[in-house]
Write an enzyme that holds these catalytic residues in place. Structure first.
Site, PDB file in Angstrom:
ATOM      1  CG  HIS A 140      -1.502 -29.790 -65.271  1.00 51.49           C
ATOM      2  ND1 HIS A 140      -0.741 -28.983 -66.060  1.00 51.49           N
ATOM      3  CD2 HIS A 140      -2.642 -30.000 -65.963  1.00 51.49           C
ATOM      4  CE1 HIS A 140      -1.389 -28.712 -67.186  1.00 51.49           C
ATOM      5  NE2 HIS A 140      -2.560 -29.310 -67.147  1.00 51.49           N
ATOM      6  CG  ASP A 190      -3.247 -26.268 -60.796  1.00 50.76           C
ATOM      7  OD1 ASP A 190      -2.376 -26.930 -60.201  1.00 50.76           O
ATOM      8  OD2 ASP A 190      -3.505 -26.418 -62.010  1.00 50.76           O
ATOM      9  N   GLY A 191      -3.137 -23.486 -62.575  1.00 47.84           N
ATOM     10  CA  GLY A 191      -3.509 -23.068 -63.929  1.00 47.84           C
ATOM     11  C   GLY A 191      -4.696 -23.838 -64.476  1.00 47.84           C
ATOM     12  CG  HIS A 268      -7.868 -25.337 -71.592  1.00 43.77           C
ATOM     13  ND1 HIS A 268      -8.532 -26.243 -70.793  1.00 43.77           N
ATOM     14  CD2 HIS A 268      -7.021 -26.062 -72.361  1.00 43.77           C
ATOM     15  CE1 HIS A 268      -8.094 -27.459 -71.067  1.00 43.77           C
ATOM     16  NE2 HIS A 268      -7.176 -27.378 -72.015  1.00 43.77           N
ATOM     17  CD  GLU A 320      -5.810 -28.740 -75.408  1.00 44.23           C
ATOM     18  OE1 GLU A 320      -5.503 -29.826 -75.890  1.00 44.23           O
ATOM     19  OE2 GLU A 320      -5.743 -28.501 -74.188  1.00 44.23           O
ATOM     20  CD  GLU A 336      -9.767 -31.976 -74.170  1.00 44.43           C
ATOM     21  OE1 GLU A 336      -9.336 -30.819 -74.325  1.00 44.43           O
ATOM     22  OE2 GLU A 336      -9.392 -32.746 -73.261  1.00 44.43           O
ATOM     23  CB  CYS A 338     -11.934 -33.543 -71.395  1.00 41.10           C
ATOM     24  SG  CYS A 338     -10.962 -35.001 -71.055  1.00 41.10           S
ATOM     25  CB  CYS A 416      -7.147 -35.645 -70.537  1.00 37.53           C
ATOM     26  SG  CYS A 416      -7.307 -34.868 -72.155  1.00 37.53           S
ATOM     27  CB  CYS A 417     -10.563 -37.803 -73.979  1.00 41.37           C
ATOM     28  SG  CYS A 417     -10.228 -36.094 -74.425  1.00 41.37           S
TER      29      CYS A 417
HETATM   30  O1  FUB Z   1      -4.233 -30.146 -69.083  1.00 46.67           O
HETATM   31  C1  FUB Z   1      -4.813 -31.369 -68.690  1.00 46.67           C
HETATM   32  C2  FUB Z   1      -5.738 -31.863 -69.758  1.00 46.67           C
HETATM   33  O2  FUB Z   1      -5.009 -32.074 -70.955  1.00 46.67           O
HETATM   34  C3  FUB Z   1      -6.804 -30.879 -70.170  1.00 46.67           C
HETATM   35  O3  FUB Z   1      -7.948 -30.931 -69.399  1.00 46.67           O
HETATM   36  C4  FUB Z   1      -7.049 -31.247 -71.571  1.00 46.67           C
HETATM   37  O4  FUB Z   1      -7.707 -30.249 -72.286  1.00 46.67           O
HETATM   38  C5  FUB Z   1      -5.673 -31.528 -72.072  1.00 46.67           C
HETATM   39  O5  FUB Z   1      -5.048 -30.325 -72.429  1.00 46.67           O
HETATM   40 ZN    ZN Z   2      -9.522 -34.743 -72.753  1.00 41.25          ZN
END
Ligand code: FUB
Ligand code: ZN
Length: 656
Positions: A140, A190-191, A268, A320, A336, A338, A416-417
């Protein structure tokens, strides 16, 4: 941004004030570990870090201000960046010297944590300086960088901060130097997509072509070498950066195919929509028809086969992720917050690419349902996943449902959200209109004033409405130019009927691609739009096995749900007869003001005793029941209880 929007809407200003007054200070306290709260694991998984946030402390350690170890997810830095971006947007509508000072200090701190060569990531700086960029599938590093760049661009645009911009440029320059196809550069990605959006935004701000080229490199390189992560892992040989991730298939990372060959929503969900957001921007910016077509295909697959009625995406907790067409389980899904936010980002870029109201329709669906459901009405509790059906006991005892929370936690191990929600709501002014060189689109009905320059002349559009409570919308268009102004007003796909008049005269304008196309001549003009906002029943495509024989209720953009606090437990026993009429009542006293829908239905009663599990005779009884529903976004604000969006519908006699 070539236009300015001021929102004066009651519904949305409540949220925007909440961001400013509650979310920003609350999240700041959480990021500083200055508040005692219950941080929940997002699912039952022992490896999830949930003792504290530590996000600001990580920066202090990386900057050498304090001593210690990094704590939290490897992407914990992104919580701070999203908070900063949200803070920036709030300053644009509610200036606050104290917040500006705090944000400036955060930027100073981030800059101090940045390494000499521009590298920025607290986890690797503190814990594993020798493994930088060696495990890109999991690390990340570029994801976090993208978030910082986005935040810095927003902060610079709004406050003029040179420090934010120079720190972001130093980071971006370092990334552009490190990654690419030249000898000595890393030819990989990046992943988790996000750097692409950051670089695109930095390019739009600065005009620096290198940023555009590197964003293009990351996007076009994706999937070209599907074994890139495996090779990195083999070379690195260290323990995983995030346990388990490397076992996911390449689809999880959208690495299974070169990007331009991808035509369905895979892997994802957040990653996919973040990728598409940047891809649509790149397609428009570089006039790349092939990439634009890729965006259209993925969009079509999401919205026609893989999206929930609430605008949620992601059907499984495993990765996810998306699964397959029409696989939309209501009680184990992911959805999610996000991911729906990312879908809105994608929609916004598609609107800029082409004027089709379907993008704004989905934007509205996601915004009014899953996105708002992502937070409690107090702005201090958050859902990570947004189910369409919940039975609290099952969430507690079924290990396959540990991610399906019946009430919003105060914070989550993976946070993250919450700051993502803050940055979207605080920047909502950027979604209502799309201002193009040759036309203006009105996408969302939100009371506001928009001012822009069109062909060198000032245009002001004032939108007055009390939408979605009410379907009467008035636009006052003040046009000082010499040419006629092409104005496109979205007619929502859910609206069966509408009427529109310009200066009191009914218009016979055409609806093209979902927009009513009118031309406004010089001077001040009044456009009145009436949208029929009756309560409607919605049915899923029969391929959606979970929803056959069921109905969802909606009014305008709001999808409704039933909660057991209003209807008693065992919501699965509720049946809505096909012919039942709906009563709609505005309740200012409930849930900060909601329209309540009631319908006469019935309930299959549970047995008084336990009764046999199966029997050949129908022993159960039915009882009439008034079924009461509230907008989906407002569920779980009255304690823990059952909730259901799709209700069983009893069909009249079936003649074959
Ligand atoms: O991997 C970073 C964040 O964390 C992702 O965007 C979300 O889905 C959660 O996995
Ligand atoms: Zn999120």
């Amino acid at each position: 941004m070539n236009y300015k929007v001021r929102i004066s809407d009651d519904f949305w200003n409540r949220y925007r004030n909440l961001v400013k007054q509650e979310m920003i200070p609350y999240q700041w306290a959480v990021l500083n570990d200055a508040i005692s709260i219950n941080i929940e694991k997002e699912r039952d998984d022992a490896s999830i870090p949930n003792e504290k946030s530590h996000a600001i402390e990580n920066f202090k350690i990386a900057a050498g201000i304090t001593k210690g170890k990094h704590y939290g997810w490897v992407f914990q830095d992104s919580d701070v960046y999203k908070w900063l971006e949200a803070a920036a947007y709030t300053l644009s509508y509610a200036w606050d010297d104290k917040l500006k000072k705090t944000a400036d200090e955060v930027i100073d701190l981030i800059a101090s944590a940045q390494e000499e060569d521009g590298y920025l990531n607290t986890y690797f700086s503190i814990m594993e300086p020798d493994r930088k960029y060696k495990r890109l599938g999991e690390s990340h590093e570029l994801y976090c960088s993208g978030h910082f760049i986005e935040a810095a661009v927003a902060y610079h645009e709004i406050t003029g901060s040179e420090k934010a911009l120079s720190t972001a440029r130093k980071l971006a320059d370092h990334i552009c130097k490190t990654f690419g196809k030249n000898a000595g550069q890393i030819r990989g990605v990046d992943g988790h997509e996000e750097i692409e959006t950051g670089l695109m935004r930095l390019y739009h701000l600065t005009g620096e072509k290198t940023y555009l080229n590197t964003a293009g490199f990351f996007l076009r390189e994706r999937g070209k070498d599907p074994h890139f992560f495996e090779k990195q892992t083999a070379d690195d040989q260290g323990k995983p950066v995030i346990d388990g991730i490397h076992k996911f298939p390449m689809k999880y990372y959208q690495m299974h195919l070169p990007v331009e060959l991808q035509d369905s929503a895979e892997g994802h969900a957040v990653r996919l929509v973040y990728m598409c957001t940047a891809l649509a921007d790149l397609a428009k910016t570089t006039h790349d028809a092939k990439l634009a077509e890729t965006c259209r295909k993925i969009w079509k697959n999401i919205t026609e086969k893989r999206m929930y009625i609430t605008g949620g995406i992601g059907s499984t907790v495993i990765g996810e992720a998306f699964t397959l067409d029409y696989d939309l389980p209501n009680d184990t899904m992911y959805c999610e917050t996000c991911a729906s936010i990312g879908l809105i980002f994608f929609a916004r870029q598609m609107l800029s690419l082409e004027s089709k109201a379907e993008y704004a329709d989905v934007m509205e669906r996601a915004l009014y349902n899953t996105v708002l459901s992502g937070m409690a009405l107090d702005g201090k509790h958050f859902f990570y996943v947004n189910p369409l059906e919940v039975v609290p006991k099952k969430s507690e005892l079924d290990p396959g449902k540990s991610h399906v929370k019946p009430v919003r936690p105060q914070w989550l191990g993976c946070a993250c959200c919450p700051p993502n929600l803050a940055r979207l709501l605080a920047s909502l002014d950027r979604y209502i209109y799309t201002v193009k060189e040759d036309e203006i689109l009105i996408n969302l009905f939100i009371r506001s004033t928009m001012e822009c320059t069109y062909r060198g002349h000032t245009i002001q559009i004032t939108q007055s409405c009390d939408y979605p409570k009410d379907g009467e919308i008035m636009f006052t268009v003040d046009h000082t130019g010499t040419d006629e102004l092409p104005l496109k007003i979205r007619i929502p796909s859910w609206a069966d009927g509408y009427k529109c008049s310009v200066d009191g005269r009914q218009t016979s304008a055409d609806i093209i691609n979902g927009y009513l196309e009118i031309r406004i001549s010089i001077g001040e003009h009044r456009v009145n739009l009436h949208l029929d906002l009756e309560v409607k029943r919605w049915y899923a495509n029969p391929n959606v096995s979970e929803d056959v024989g069921k109905v969802a209720i909606a009014r305008g953009p709001f999808v409704y749900c039933a909660e057991s606090v209003d209807n008693g437990e065992n919501l699965h026993g509720l049946i809505l007869p096909e012919e039942a009429k709906a009563d709609y009542e505005w309740r200012a006293d409930l849930l900060e003001g909601v329209g309540v829908i009631s319908m006469q239905g019935f309930r299959i009663m549970a047995y008084d005793d336990d009764g046999p599990l199966y029997e050949s005779a129908k022993r159960f009884t039915k009882k009439a029941q008034h079924i009461k529903m509230i907008p989906y976004y407002a569920w779980a604000n009255r304690g823990e209880n059952e909730m259901r969006v799709w209700l069983h519908e009893s069909m009249g006699e079936v003649k074959l």
